[in-house]
Design a protein around this motif. Structure first.
Motif, mmCIF file in Angstrom:
data_model
loop_
_atom_site.group_PDB
_atom_site.id
_atom_site.type_symbol
_atom_site.label_atom_id
_atom_site.label_comp_id
_atom_site.label_asym_id
_atom_site.label_seq_id
_atom_site.Cartn_x
_atom_site.Cartn_y
_atom_site.Cartn_z
ATOM 1 N N LEU A 124 0.825 -1.210 0.000
ATOM 2 C CA LEU A 124 0.000 0.000 0.000
ATOM 3 C C LEU A 124 0.861 1.263 0.000
ATOM 4 O O LEU A 124 0.516 2.268 -0.651
ATOM 5 N N VAL A 125 1.984 1.227 0.719
ATOM 6 C CA VAL A 125 2.900 2.377 0.718
ATOM 7 C C VAL A 125 3.464 2.603 -0.676
ATOM 8 O O VAL A 125 3.518 3.741 -1.173
ATOM 9 N N LYS A 126 3.867 1.530 -1.345
ATOM 10 C CA LYS A 126 4.393 1.668 -2.701
ATOM 11 C C LYS A 126 3.322 2.173 -3.664
ATOM 12 O O LYS A 126 3.601 2.952 -4.584
ATOM 13 N N ARG A 127 2.098 1.711 -3.473
ATOM 14 C CA ARG A 127 0.997 2.199 -4.310
ATOM 15 C C ARG A 127 0.787 3.702 -4.089
ATOM 16 O O ARG A 127 0.534 4.457 -5.037
ATOM 17 N N LYS A 128 0.887 4.127 -2.834
ATOM 18 C CA LYS A 128 0.725 5.547 -2.536
ATOM 19 C C LYS A 128 1.827 6.367 -3.196
ATOM 20 O O LYS A 128 1.573 7.460 -3.733
ATOM 21 N N ILE A 129 3.034 5.833 -3.169
ATOM 22 C CA ILE A 129 4.154 6.535 -3.814
ATOM 23 C C ILE A 129 3.904 6.659 -5.311
ATOM 24 O O ILE A 129 4.185 7.694 -5.935
ATOM 25 N N LYS A 130 3.368 5.605 -5.912
ATOM 26 C CA LYS A 130 3.083 5.645 -7.349
ATOM 27 C C LYS A 130 2.052 6.711 -7.693
ATOM 28 O O LYS A 130 2.082 7.290 -8.781
ATOM 29 N N GLN A 131 1.125 6.973 -6.777
ATOM 30 C CA GLN A 131 0.113 7.987 -7.036
ATOM 31 C C GLN A 131 0.723 9.379 -7.199
ATOM 32 O O GLN A 131 0.217 10.200 -7.967
ATOM 33 N N TYR A 132 1.817 9.645 -6.479
ATOM 34 C CA TYR A 132 2.428 10.968 -6.517
ATOM 35 C C TYR A 132 3.602 11.044 -7.483
ATOM 36 O O TYR A 132 4.040 12.147 -7.819
ATOM 37 N N THR A 133 4.131 9.918 -7.898
ATOM 38 C CA THR A 133 5.284 9.925 -8.806
ATOM 39 C C THR A 133 4.934 9.389 -10.185
ATOM 40 O O THR A 133 5.827 9.188 -11.004
ATOM 41 N N PHE A 134 3.634 9.163 -10.422
ATOM 42 C CA PHE A 134 3.180 8.620 -11.702
ATOM 43 C C PHE A 134 3.880 7.300 -12.020
ATOM 44 O O PHE A 134 4.319 7.055 -13.140
ATOM 45 N N GLY A 135 3.984 6.468 -10.996
ATOM 46 C CA GLY A 135 4.606 5.156 -11.175
ATOM 47 C C GLY A 135 3.721 4.210 -11.968
ATOM 48 O O GLY A 135 2.527 4.450 -12.188
ATOM 49 N N TRP A 136 4.313 3.119 -12.375
ATOM 50 C CA TRP A 136 3.632 2.164 -13.248
ATOM 51 C C TRP A 136 2.969 1.073 -12.416
ATOM 52 O O TRP A 136 3.593 0.473 -11.546
ATOM 53 N N SER A 137 1.685 0.836 -12.662
ATOM 54 C CA SER A 137 0.952 -0.254 -12.025
ATOM 55 C C SER A 137 0.495 -1.228 -13.096
ATOM 56 O O SER A 137 -0.118 -0.815 -14.096
ATOM 57 N N SER A 138 0.792 -2.503 -12.885
ATOM 58 C CA SER A 138 0.489 -3.516 -13.894
ATOM 59 C C SER A 138 -0.810 -4.245 -13.547
ATOM 60 O O SER A 138 -0.934 -4.827 -12.463
ATOM 61 N N VAL A 139 -1.741 -4.230 -14.474
ATOM 62 C CA VAL A 139 -2.980 -4.974 -14.286
ATOM 63 C C VAL A 139 -2.707 -6.472 -14.296
ATOM 64 O O VAL A 139 -3.309 -7.240 -13.546
ATOM 65 N N ASN A 140 -1.785 -6.899 -15.147
ATOM 66 C CA ASN A 140 -1.457 -8.326 -15.238
ATOM 67 C C ASN A 140 -0.835 -8.837 -13.943
ATOM 68 O O ASN A 140 -1.146 -9.944 -13.483
#
Length: 220
Positions: free
Chosen positions: A149-165
């Motif tokens: 969840l922390v990494k997901r939060k970081i992605k929200q602010y840094t436009f990180g990549w989230s993989s659906v697969n």
């Protein structure tokens, strides 16, 4: 014939694996030597005690014995099954014709019932092993999920990549974990180091929860 979709293929594979397991289970009950089954259980218990230490190993073994007595012996289930399936050998031996005609059948029945209860004890012991690892599993899963969840939060602010697969594979791994646990508890023929299987499953469960949490969609 129309090709099967993914759901049908999964159901077909599950049915085939279930059929193989049933054949193995029945084969062990009918054809296995009880002394071989006892030795396999002794090796599994000894391997677990050697790895965890005598004190923890003895506690798990005693817990398994207490559970077995509570579930089957003290409840009267074992005696009821034995009376129903296992023949009264004293009555059989008093009838020469019955001995000559049906002794192999009665012998298989007695052996089968004995193997069945050995398999039940093996399953109960593995339940105790599973409980032994449960605190570790809960702690690891919560830590992995929170880190995800922390990494997901970081992605929200840094436009990180989230993989659906990756998210879908993680969910499939989580769904598969209960089936692996049931297989561990019930499959009769496994190596003596099978007690590592819960640890491997729980580590895989933690990894799956981490990647599932970190790859959830950023906007709901």
């Amino acid at each position: 014939m129309l090709p099967l979709d993914k759901g049908d293929r999964s159901l077909s594979l599950t049915s085939k694996l279930s059929l193989v397991y049933i054949v193995v289970f029945i084969g062990v009950i009918i054809f296995a030597d009880p002394s071989w089954m006892r030795q396999q259980i002794r090796d599994e218990v000894a391997s677990f005690q050697q790895w965890t230490g005598p004190e923890a190993g003895q506690q798990v073994t005693q817990k398994a014995q207490d559970w077995y007595y509570f579930l089957f012996k003290n409840s009267g289930i074992e005696a009821l099954v034995n009376d129903f399936f296992a023949p009264d050998l004293s009555l059989i031996e008093s009838n020469t014709g019955l001995v000559n005609a049906g002794n192999p059948i009665f012998s298989k029945l007695t052996t089968g019932v004995e193997n069945f209860w050995l398999l039940m004890y093996q399953s109960v012991f593995r339940m105790a092993v599973l409980q032994y690892w449960m605190i570790f599993a809960v702690g690891l899963s919560l830590a992995a999920f929170c880190d995800g969840l922390v990494k997901r939060k970081i992605k929200q602010y840094t436009f990180g990549w989230s993989s659906v697969n990756v998210f879908r594979l993680s969910v499939k791994a989580l769904v598969t974990a209960p089936f692996l646990i049931i297989t561990y508890l019930s499959i009769p023929v496994v190596p003596s180091y099978a007690h590592f299987m819960p640890l491997i499953i729980f580590i895989g469960l933690g990894i799956a929860m981490h990647y599932m949490a970190s790859n959830m969609q950023r906007v709901f």
